[in-house]
Scaffold this motif. Structure first.
Motif, mmCIF file in Angstrom:
data_model
loop_
_atom_site.group_PDB
_atom_site.id
_atom_site.type_symbol
_atom_site.label_atom_id
_atom_site.label_comp_id
_atom_site.label_asym_id
_atom_site.label_seq_id
_atom_site.Cartn_x
_atom_site.Cartn_y
_atom_site.Cartn_z
ATOM 1 N N UNK A 162 0.846 -1.208 0.000
ATOM 2 C CA UNK A 162 0.000 0.000 0.000
ATOM 3 C C UNK A 162 0.874 1.248 0.000
ATOM 4 N N UNK A 163 1.930 1.238 0.807
ATOM 5 C CA UNK A 163 2.831 2.392 0.875
ATOM 6 C C UNK A 163 3.468 2.660 -0.493
ATOM 7 N N UNK A 164 3.939 1.596 -1.141
ATOM 8 C CA UNK A 164 4.583 1.747 -2.455
ATOM 9 C C UNK A 164 3.577 2.271 -3.484
ATOM 10 N N UNK A 165 2.373 1.740 -3.445
ATOM 11 C CA UNK A 165 1.303 2.167 -4.361
ATOM 12 C C UNK A 165 1.005 3.656 -4.163
ATOM 13 N N UNK A 166 0.924 4.070 -2.904
ATOM 14 C CA UNK A 166 0.610 5.472 -2.606
ATOM 15 C C UNK A 166 1.737 6.433 -2.970
ATOM 16 N N UNK A 167 2.940 5.892 -3.087
ATOM 17 C CA UNK A 167 4.073 6.731 -3.494
ATOM 18 C C UNK A 167 4.071 6.983 -4.997
ATOM 19 N N UNK A 168 3.165 6.304 -5.700
ATOM 20 C CA UNK A 168 3.010 6.544 -7.125
ATOM 21 C C UNK A 168 3.851 5.669 -8.028
ATOM 22 N N UNK A 169 4.391 4.585 -7.493
ATOM 23 C CA UNK A 169 5.205 3.680 -8.311
ATOM 24 C C UNK A 169 4.371 3.113 -9.454
#
Length: 320
Positions: free
Chosen positions: A79-86
């Motif tokens: 979720x964190x990676x997704x929210x960072x826009x990767x």
């Protein structure tokens, strides 16, 4: 990172070599080690190199960099990676544990423990933003306790040193994973009074994930891997803690048999492991509720973006 096991290392051109980076090497993940030790991956045509990342951040970095094809960690990391826009983010394709694996340890035994007993006390917790700490805070709030006002939570002790700190006199309670919780009991220095896994409900604590691009290019590898993990789940759900301990003993040579059985039984009795690797939406929703409650995300992300059940559903069908 430390390589903990190399399975299927024969020079066999028919085996596809993949690196699996696990967040920690723990009895909590027994079905995975069953799959390794009983040759389920090799049966599926996979040569799995197991590496321990010692932290979700390190495991995620290994997956994103291509150092590992598959990561095994808490789903909050995806979720964190997704929210960072990767753009090429990580997708969860198989779930293993469905409850938190840590326990609340007190200085004295208490068969009538209530979470309100923590009011005014000092508890050794986990780092801010980490799942152990967020699950603890979620449980406290569920029981009407304000984590910031009604008790003192120590969060600056390294994960591997909390039990030692508790033994030395720090805190009234400590939150411990195994084997630390059982070790404190056997030493007479602490007593498990409750399970965070039972209290928090069915949380997708750990799951297998890979980059979106890798899954798209290697669906057969993901399927074979999921098949092996499903077989591991089937084994632990149909065998006794003593039988499970015998199988995974090579992975935990430093742990004596009695302690190994005790730990497995504790996880076994609380329904730690799923029946199938299918990652349900309800479970993902609860995880995001915990993250929202902790203030580490501002809104929920789409289940269909970060979870695929295609491979898990097929693995279940093949076992029936």
């Amino acid at each position: 990172m430390v390589m903990t096991s190399l399975v299927g290392c024969k020079k066999d051109s028919k085996l596809t070599k993949i690196t699996l980076n696990e967040v920690a090497h723990s009895i909590f993940y027994a079905p995975q080690y069953v799959a390794l030790e009983l040759g389920y991956f090799k049966d599926e045509g996979l040569n799995v190199e197991l590496v321990t990342g010692f932290g979700a951040d390190k495991t995620m970095t290994a997956v994103l960099s291509g150092e590992a094809e598959i990561g095994f960690m808490g789903s909050e990391s995806s979720i964190y990676v997704y929210n960072e826009g990767a753009e090429d983010y990580v997708v969860n394709f198989a779930q293993l544990t469905q409850r938190a694996g840590n326990f609340l340890v007190a200085r004295e035994g208490n068969d009538n423990f209530k979470w309100t007993d923590l009011e005014g006390k000092t508890v050794i917790g986990g780092r801010a933003g980490g799942m152990p700490q967020m699950v603890l805070e979620y449980i406290l709030k569920k029981n009407g306790i304000d984590p910031t006002k009604d008790l003192t939570i120590i969060q600056n002790i390294d994960f591997g040193l909390t039990a030692e700190a508790f033994s030395s006199g720090t805190g009234d309670y400590t939150v411990e994973f195994e084997p630390a919780a059982t070790a404190l009991e056997k030493e007479g220095k602490g007593y498990v009074v409750d399970s965070l896994g039972v209290e928090s409900g069915k949380v997708p604590y750990t799951a297998y994930s890979a980059k979106k691009s890798y899954i798209k290019k290697n669906p057969e590898v993901i399927q074979k891997f999921t098949n092996a993990i499903q077989k591991g789940l089937d084994y632990v759900n149909s065998h006794t803690p003593e039988e499970i301990a015998k199988v995974i003993k090579p992975q935990f040579k430093e742990t004596d048999n009695d302690k190994l059985v005790t730990i497995i039984k504790r996880y076994y009795d609380q329904g730690t492991w799923k029946d199938s690797t299918v990652f349900e939406e309800e479970s993902f929703d609860l995880l995001q509720d915990i993250l929202l409650e902790a203030g580490v995300i501002e809104g929920k992300v789409p289940y269909t973006d970060l979870i695929t059940t295609e491979y898990s559903n097929k693995a279940v069908e093949q076992q029936q």
